[in-house]
Design a protein around this motif. Structure first.
Motif, PDB file in Angstrom:
ATOM      1  N   ARG A  96      -6.984   1.320  -6.546  1.00 50.22           N
ATOM      2  CA  ARG A  96      -7.130   2.636  -5.901  1.00 50.22           C
ATOM      3  C   ARG A  96      -8.105   2.523  -4.730  1.00 50.22           C
ATOM      4  N   PHE A  97      -7.741   3.142  -3.611  1.00 46.37           N
ATOM      5  CA  PHE A  97      -8.574   3.111  -2.413  1.00 46.37           C
ATOM      6  C   PHE A  97      -8.729   4.517  -1.852  1.00 46.37           C
ATOM      7  N   ASP A  98      -9.912   4.774  -1.230  1.00 47.42           N
ATOM      8  CA  ASP A  98     -10.135   6.081  -0.626  1.00 47.42           C
ATOM      9  C   ASP A  98      -9.591   6.100   0.804  1.00 47.42           C
ATOM     10  N   ALA A  99      -9.821   7.202   1.509  1.00 45.74           N
ATOM     11  CA  ALA A  99      -9.259   7.380   2.854  1.00 45.74           C
ATOM     12  C   ALA A  99      -9.846   6.388   3.862  1.00 45.74           C
TER      13      ALA A  99
ATOM     14  N   PHE B 268       0.853  -1.190   0.000  1.00 45.24           N
ATOM     15  CA  PHE B 268       0.000   0.000   0.000  1.00 45.24           C
ATOM     16  C   PHE B 268       0.887   1.237   0.000  1.00 45.24           C
ATOM     17  N   LEU B 269       0.748   2.029  -1.054  1.00 45.45           N
ATOM     18  CA  LEU B 269       1.585   3.211  -1.241  1.00 45.45           C
ATOM     19  C   LEU B 269       0.757   4.471  -1.051  1.00 45.45           C
ATOM     20  N   LYS B 270       1.387   5.535  -0.598  1.00 40.25           N
ATOM     21  CA  LYS B 270       0.709   6.821  -0.451  1.00 40.25           C
ATOM     22  C   LYS B 270       0.578   7.457  -1.828  1.00 40.25           C
ATOM     23  N   ALA B 271      -0.670   7.510  -2.296  1.00 41.38           N
ATOM     24  CA  ALA B 271      -0.914   7.955  -3.668  1.00 41.38           C
ATOM     25  C   ALA B 271      -0.478   9.403  -3.894  1.00 41.38           C
ATOM     26  N   GLU B 272      -0.676  10.248  -2.888  1.00 40.67           N
ATOM     27  CA  GLU B 272      -0.329  11.664  -3.037  1.00 40.67           C
ATOM     28  C   GLU B 272       1.157  11.843  -3.342  1.00 40.67           C
ATOM     29  N   ALA B 273       1.997  11.004  -2.730  1.00 44.39           N
ATOM     30  CA  ALA B 273       3.439  11.092  -2.964  1.00 44.39           C
ATOM     31  C   ALA B 273       3.810  10.708  -4.394  1.00 44.39           C
ATOM     32  N   LEU B 274       2.889  10.012  -5.079  1.00 46.26           N
ATOM     33  CA  LEU B 274       3.119   9.627  -6.474  1.00 46.26           C
ATOM     34  C   LEU B 274       2.418  10.574  -7.434  1.00 46.26           C
ATOM     35  N   GLY B 275       1.844  11.650  -6.885  1.00 43.16           N
ATOM     36  CA  GLY B 275       1.156  12.622  -7.717  1.00 43.16           C
ATOM     37  C   GLY B 275      -0.228  12.190  -8.155  1.00 43.16           C
ATOM     38  N   LEU B 276      -0.858  11.312  -7.387  1.00 45.17           N
ATOM     39  CA  LEU B 276      -2.176  10.788  -7.743  1.00 45.17           C
ATOM     40  C   LEU B 276      -3.248  11.392  -6.837  1.00 45.17           C
ATOM     41  N   GLN B 277      -4.468  11.501  -7.352  1.00 43.55           N
ATOM     42  CA  GLN B 277      -5.528  12.234  -6.666  1.00 43.55           C
ATOM     43  C   GLN B 277      -6.471  11.327  -5.878  1.00 43.55           C
ATOM     44  N   PHE B 278      -5.932  10.410  -5.116  1.00 45.32           N
ATOM     45  CA  PHE B 278      -6.727   9.601  -4.188  1.00 45.32           C
ATOM     46  C   PHE B 278      -5.809   9.233  -3.035  1.00 45.32           C
ATOM     47  N   ASP B 279      -6.277   8.383  -2.111  1.00 49.32           N
ATOM     48  CA  ASP B 279      -5.529   8.188  -0.871  1.00 49.32           C
ATOM     49  C   ASP B 279      -4.453   7.112  -0.957  1.00 49.32           C
ATOM     50  N   THR B 280      -4.814   5.927  -1.422  1.00 47.23           N
ATOM     51  CA  THR B 280      -3.895   4.787  -1.354  1.00 47.23           C
ATOM     52  C   THR B 280      -3.848   4.041  -2.676  1.00 47.23           C
ATOM     53  N   LEU B 281      -2.642   3.678  -3.070  1.00 50.31           N
ATOM     54  CA  LEU B 281      -2.428   2.843  -4.251  1.00 50.31           C
ATOM     55  C   LEU B 281      -2.014   1.455  -3.773  1.00 50.31           C
TER      56      LEU B 281
ATOM     57  N   GLY C 104     -10.413   3.275   3.098  1.00 51.65           N
ATOM     58  CA  GLY C 104      -9.955   1.964   2.671  1.00 51.65           C
ATOM     59  C   GLY C 104     -10.867   1.275   1.680  1.00 51.65           C
ATOM     60  N   GLN C 105     -11.896   1.953   1.172  1.00 45.90           N
ATOM     61  CA  GLN C 105     -12.811   1.364   0.219  1.00 45.90           C
ATOM     62  C   GLN C 105     -12.279   1.514  -1.205  1.00 45.90           C
ATOM     63  N   ARG C 106     -12.555   0.514  -2.008  1.00 46.18           N
ATOM     64  CA  ARG C 106     -12.053   0.482  -3.378  1.00 46.18           C
ATOM     65  C   ARG C 106     -12.713   1.549  -4.242  1.00 46.18           C
ATOM     66  N   LEU C 107     -11.917   2.231  -5.047  1.00 47.64           N
ATOM     67  CA  LEU C 107     -12.404   3.172  -6.046  1.00 47.64           C
ATOM     68  C   LEU C 107     -12.340   2.476  -7.396  1.00 47.64           C
ATOM     69  N   ARG C 108     -13.502   2.300  -8.012  1.00 49.55           N
ATOM     70  CA  ARG C 108     -13.550   1.599  -9.305  1.00 49.55           C
ATOM     71  C   ARG C 108     -13.889   2.580 -10.416  1.00 49.55           C
ATOM     72  N   GLY C 109     -13.542   2.147 -11.650  1.00 53.10           N
ATOM     73  CA  GLY C 109     -13.877   2.990 -12.793  1.00 53.10           C
ATOM     74  C   GLY C 109     -12.761   3.963 -13.123  1.00 53.10           C
TER      75      GLY C 109
END
Length: 333
Positions: free
Chosen positions: A323-326, A241-254, A328-333
């Motif tokens: 992709r997961f939100d803050a 589980f990576l911090k998405a913001e540190a990778l320049g992504l607009q959600f919480d967890t990769l 911990g739920q999955r973001l689909r689509g």
């Protein structure tokens, strides 16, 4: 037939609710595995189905019949315990046939049933031995045979392999899978070992803190988890589980599986240092300590070498990421 339905089943010990409204259907002939960490309620739920624990509220139905108040011995359910539960003064033959004897089954029928089960489990040479003369794997096969002779509608297994060594666990796991195919029976199997769950199940029920997190086929849970708990629990080694913001992504967890991380000593997206290396022959696991994402696990197939404490670079395959939100739920689509 052996169709099981649980409808809003709960269990409380005093003021402590340990099973929190479980709804579940297990189809006739299905191999269903309850999996989750210690204390999640999987064994308690199994014991409620068997009648060894009372249901606080909700309904347990077997082939459409409500069995909440039916005595365990009359539920047409056979249970295989972690501790074998064999009578030490009885032979293998007597242990296997005891349940039928207590039901008043004719002696000839008991003999036929025990001999058939013994043949299926390769227990023929051991029938006149007592449990003290058997290995752990043989005792477990006797316990399984005792369940088979009753021809129940539903088999329940409560962590049956946890007392066996690694080699015996694999061998017995294969035997249980073969038996399921031969018997075509409905089986529910409890384990905390997700490898057992993945290799045995038609359907996996992932439990956490008395609630069902997700139900599905093994590879559906692996490839399409609903949340970070399921994503992290199903799969070995577990998902990174990576911090998405540190990778320049607009959600919480990769979330990214270890096999979908690339590792290089010449350059990449995330810099880190090799913390530990596990060479397993067919694969190599490299643990990389990073400043922003903590410890990452990289799986490479075959033999690879990265100097411990050396600098490496890790790059996730974004096409295989989750992709997961803050929450911990999955973001689909």
């Amino acid at each position: 037939m052996g169709t099981l339905n649980l409808s809003n089943v709960t269990k409380s010990f005093g003021k402590v609710e340990v099973i929190k409204g479980v709804d579940l259907s297990v189809n006739d002939g299905e191999f269903c595995v309850f999996v989750g960490p210690s204390g999640c309620g999987k064994s308690t739920l199994l014991r409620m189905i068997a009648g060894l624990e009372d249901v606080t509220s909700g309904d347990v139905l077997l082939d459409g019949e409500r069995i909440n108040d039916v005595a365990p011995a009359k539920r047409e359910i056979a249970m295989v315990f972690q501790t074998y539960a064999l009578y030490p003064h009885l032979t293998v033959r007597e242990n296997m046939g005891l349940g039928l004897k207590q039901l008043g089954t004719p002696k000839a029928d008991i003999t036929a049933a025990t001999e058939k089960a013994a043949a299926m489990l390769a227990l023929d040479p051991l029938m006149d031995r007592r449990p003290s003369e058997l290995s752990g794997g043989q005792r477990q096969r006797v316990a399984i045979g005792r369940a088979i002779v009753r021809t129940p509608k539903l088999f329940l297994f409560d962590e049956p392999l946890s007392n066996l060594d690694a080699a015996l666990r694999v061998a017995t796991r294969i035997e249980i899978a073969r038996l399921h195919r031969e018997l075509g029976a409905t089986m529910i199997y409890v384990t905390h070992d997700q490898v057992e769950a993945m290799t045995l199940a038609d359907k996996i029920v992932v439990l956490r803190a008395g609630k069902v997190e997700q139900v599905g086929r093994p590879m559906d849970l692996y490839n399409d988890p609903d949340n970070t708990f399921v994503a992290g629990f199903i799969g070995s080694p577990q998902m990174n589980f990576l911090k998405a913001e540190a990778l320049g992504l607009q959600f919480d967890t990769l979330g990214i599986r270890p096999e979908h991380l690339e590792i290089s000593e010449s350059g990449g997206e995330i810099e880190g240092r090799v913390s530990h290396l596990e060479k397993l022959g067919g694969e190599t696991l490299t643990y990389v300590r990073t400043d922003l994402h903590g410890l990452l696990t990289v799986r490479q197939f075959g033999e690879h070498d990265h100097p411990v404490d050396g600098t490496v670079f890790v790059t996730p395959d974004q096409s295989r990421a989750f992709r997961f939100d803050a929450e911990g739920q999955r973001l689909r689509g």
